[in-house]
Design an enzyme around this catalytic site. Structure first.
Site, PDB file in Angstrom:
ATOM      1  N   LEU A 221       0.830  -1.206   0.000  1.00 23.86           N
ATOM      2  CA  LEU A 221       0.000   0.000   0.000  1.00 23.86           C
ATOM      3  C   LEU A 221       0.873   1.269   0.000  1.00 23.86           C
ATOM      4  O   LEU A 221       1.709   1.451   0.874  1.00 23.86           O
ATOM      5  CB  LEU A 221      -0.905  -0.005   1.239  1.00 23.86           C
ATOM      6  CG  LEU A 221      -1.905   1.145   1.318  1.00 23.86           C
ATOM      7  CD1 LEU A 221      -2.906   1.077   0.186  1.00 23.86           C
ATOM      8  CD2 LEU A 221      -2.599   1.154   2.663  1.00 23.86           C
ATOM      9  N   ASP A 222       0.636   2.136  -0.963  1.00 20.32           N
ATOM     10  CA  ASP A 222       1.321   3.429  -1.049  1.00 20.32           C
ATOM     11  C   ASP A 222       2.835   3.291  -1.209  1.00 20.32           C
ATOM     12  O   ASP A 222       3.583   4.222  -0.894  1.00 20.32           O
ATOM     13  CB  ASP A 222       0.998   4.315   0.176  1.00 20.32           C
ATOM     14  CG  ASP A 222      -0.495   4.546   0.345  1.00 20.32           C
ATOM     15  OD1 ASP A 222      -1.206   4.560  -0.668  1.00 20.32           O
ATOM     16  OD2 ASP A 222      -0.952   4.704   1.484  1.00 20.32           O
ATOM     17  N   GLU A 223       3.280   2.121  -1.669  1.00 20.16           N
ATOM     18  CA  GLU A 223       4.720   1.904  -1.819  1.00 20.16           C
ATOM     19  C   GLU A 223       5.134   1.785  -3.278  1.00 20.16           C
ATOM     20  O   GLU A 223       6.302   1.552  -3.576  1.00 20.16           O
ATOM     21  CB  GLU A 223       5.141   0.620  -1.071  1.00 20.16           C
ATOM     22  CG  GLU A 223       5.037   0.675   0.429  1.00 20.16           C
ATOM     23  CD  GLU A 223       6.123   1.527   1.057  1.00 20.16           C
ATOM     24  OE1 GLU A 223       7.226   1.590   0.506  1.00 20.16           O
ATOM     25  OE2 GLU A 223       5.845   2.129   2.111  1.00 20.16           O
TER      26      GLU A 223
END
Lengths: 278, 278, 278, 278
Positions: A221-223
């Protein structure tokens, strides 16, 4: 005349540019834009070349294959509008911005449909004469819900799926299925404020800038690899709601900028980073 | 290993990149950075290539000459610190910034001397162990004054002369003598607010942004090719003095950025514009 | 509870804030936001106060009148959505952005109608369920054309008229009629590149930043009081068309920001400048 | 005429501004700048007022004390240059920038001395005629080392201690001793990339903006109240070293901006945030 785009990446070695431009010269193609980059860490070479001329992609591909290292990725693309499906939830600013650009030919893509787990944006989308697929998530498991969405998406055979403030976390299997084709806008300058409600987090931390990040979606997530980011100044008078409001303008501009770059085939994914030939 | 820089500009034609990279390949030089640009208006080609290897500039120049159009400009440069002389008047911020960078090797240049028509900055310059030439202008005609300065400059044989807030207009003959070697910082986002006291002009106009412009100096005041610009937000509480203060930080950063680009041989002058390979 | 806004400007003298806040205190109103400014040149005082409470504007006005200098301007306003009419020509980005914000309640105004001298934007506007008035200019004198527009506008009794890329120069009499109620977006950072085709001018000058300016319209073209401005970085690869494209995102954000400030009664006009209490 | 600054913070209640401005009016002081803010979460009131006139601080303080809530903090300050001590390690850009500003009266402070755990910056500091205290840390425990530094600092009785790229973590007891008087520049846009080597972290994450944060130092590393932040755009060609270089210009400007605000008594600490009256 037709514009074509050649995209190459391979382990770096001497003579690649010379070899590649030799093939273009043999075809009498005129190079109109050219970018190269070598990642010093991995010693990997990236090249994007725009040229005027109607190439036979298969033949050219074969010729390049012979000259380039075995592991080279080679793409010969005709310049064309990309087909996209947009996923949204309730917020109108990013979606609305893309709809306007789409309607007036300013996004280098054709929006085929919009999928949303809420009905709020239905009128907006249909006002532009586009299909709106309402796919509520309440009655389904996460997997089932994604299957429904996935089926809709696949009908349109999009090049890319744009998450224009789609506020649900996606499963690994969904992300894998559309690997390197899912683009998200996150409402913070990552890696700060991952996860939900970044503006509240920003408010609580007392930051003096807020921002937005467009990135490819990966399992983490969000990486995912970041495409574009921007930030604006705020001050102590901004509560979470004012940040949210001000942030919307950054979000929509950052997302549109990222999409333009991706849709013009300017972006390479280099493990967890991007290389962008503007 | 030595880094070299090849700079080429010539009328555009097919095959230039291929030809040039062929010569580099024959020498077994490894290209570390490469940029090309074609000006669509003039159909003129520009190329800057960084390569690792100890070239024989004369021999390489001769080889390139054979392959390139007759009117081509060719430069083969070894990467090295540029020698500069700085001209200043009374303001310390740009000069001071350059002195600090110079002292700690962060400007890719060596300041040989500072020339000023006022004594105010003498201690600052001499505190850094550098020669300060005080050249008052009152007792001289403009021509005489410039002759004195010119003589001082020529003693140091600088690659570039940096006008770090030098507040006197230069004559045509001075400008011609140092053609493409004079870099100025102007305290506005040109072409707005040319001439003197741009912050007062900005105040009177009631603008909401102020800026700075680094440019090559030509005969026409504030009309030379622009290298870098930037702007910052202000509001109605800024009087001319507050603008000046806030502007200083933009000026010094914009000037330093321009100098870095010029000193790394990244800037081409294309009539009244610049092409910059970052 | 109702939010009210008090706006005062008058020649500066001691004790104004004390007097004004005394009246608010007598009414037991709670001040939620307060801003004051004295223009040093004209020694004129400006004050904007937000307070919670249902004021009787007439009574409060009378009380303030007694305490303030004779020439004071006093406004007691209830917070409310402003009514606006938008004038446009062919470009969709600013208009589209305002339509989206309007549709989702994000602009503190209600768009009553759109007037345009071309039909291109008709579908867009009507897709949002709003009246679109097509007013071609070819068959009319400038005066006649403006009369037609003016009549349309007056039917809607708007608080403000927004020129969202309306590309025709307005006459003095039109401007006078809607004094301080006409807001324009100009596609350059004024005062640079006034007049037509600023991006072409910017291209020809070789600037490294481009920008946009939202301002009140006055008789003098592009000389009205500036509300907001912004600028973005470009480089030599931008032709006039690329500048135009990139500029659109600045234009729409700068215009929307200006409108938000105006519609929240935060902007005072101080001769040819603005004072803005954010 | 003397400029004074009144700073008040207390639980919010009706009538504070009226009461406070009444006292200023009784003294016939002219308010030249005024700012108020109420934190909605804590319902705490903050006010900063600049006024022209030579106040008797004690008497005024007593009068305010009578009118304000019991828990009110009241400060009546004469405008004056703050005395500061700078702590640095090896990097010259922030320190150098402050030295230049100090030498030419552009920082509203007087640098009394510089303390460093390395000798590298000795010549720079002494070239400006200022004391340089070399305090190596190798032979000492952290506690001992800080005691030595603390003793030096206390000799100068500074208002503030500026950490201009001081690269060692400080102990709780050191931080407590100089509570609200320690200002640090961190080379990232916090809360992203806390701890050491933020540019390497930024490089590994593949961000497209980098930034800097000036903040008060508290016990929790990089968690103190933020004063100013800024960010600039970078691209894939920036390695950690290029980020570091580009970041320096942001760092020094962000730090100088924060210091100006603090030294002009414009900054209030509101638990872990700042309120700044610009």
């Amino acid at each position: 005349m037709q514009t074509s785009i050649m995209r190459i990446d391979c382990p770096d070695q001497k003579g690649i540019i010379h070899a590649v431009t030799g093939i273009l010269l043999n075809h009498e193609f005129n190079i109109t834009q050219n970018g190269e980059f070598v990642d010093r860490e991995s010693m990997h070479f990236f090249m994007r070349t725009e040229f005027a001329g109607n190439s036979d992609p298969l033949y050219m591909h074969a010729q390049l294959k012979k000259l380039l290292p075995e592991k080279a990725h080679i793409e010969i693309l005709k310049e064309r509008k990309k087909n996209i499906v947009i996923m949204a939830t309730k917020e109108s600013h990013c979606l609305g911005d893309l709809l306007i650009r789409n309607a007036f030919g300013e996004i280098n893509a054709e929006i085929k449909a919009v999928v949303s787990n809420y009905e709020k944006l239905k009128n907006l989308v249909e006002g532009f004469g586009l299909p709106f697929h309402y796919t509520p998530h309440d009655a389904h498991s996460r997997q089932q819900h994604e299957n429904i969405i996935s089926e809709i998406i696949d009908n349109y055979q999009p090049d890319y799926i744009v998450l224009a403030k789609y506020m649900r976390v996606l499963t690994s299997s969904f992300v894998s299925k559309y690997k390197n084709r899912l683009i998200n806008i996150h409402h913070s300058f990552l890696p700060a404020f991952t996860g939900s409600n970044p503006y509240l987090q920003a408010y609580q931390r007392g930051v003096k800038i807020i921002g937005a990040t467009a990135h490819f979606v990966t399992d983490l997530l969000d990486e995912g690899p970041i495409i574009t980011q921007d930030a604006i100044h705020i001050d102590h008078t901004y509560g979470p709601e004012e940040m949210k409001q001000a942030g919307r303008d950054v979000e929509k501009v950052v997302l549109a900028r990222a999409l333009k770059l991706v849709f013009e085939d300017r972006v390479f994914i280099n493990t967890n980073k991007t290389i962008i030939f503007e």
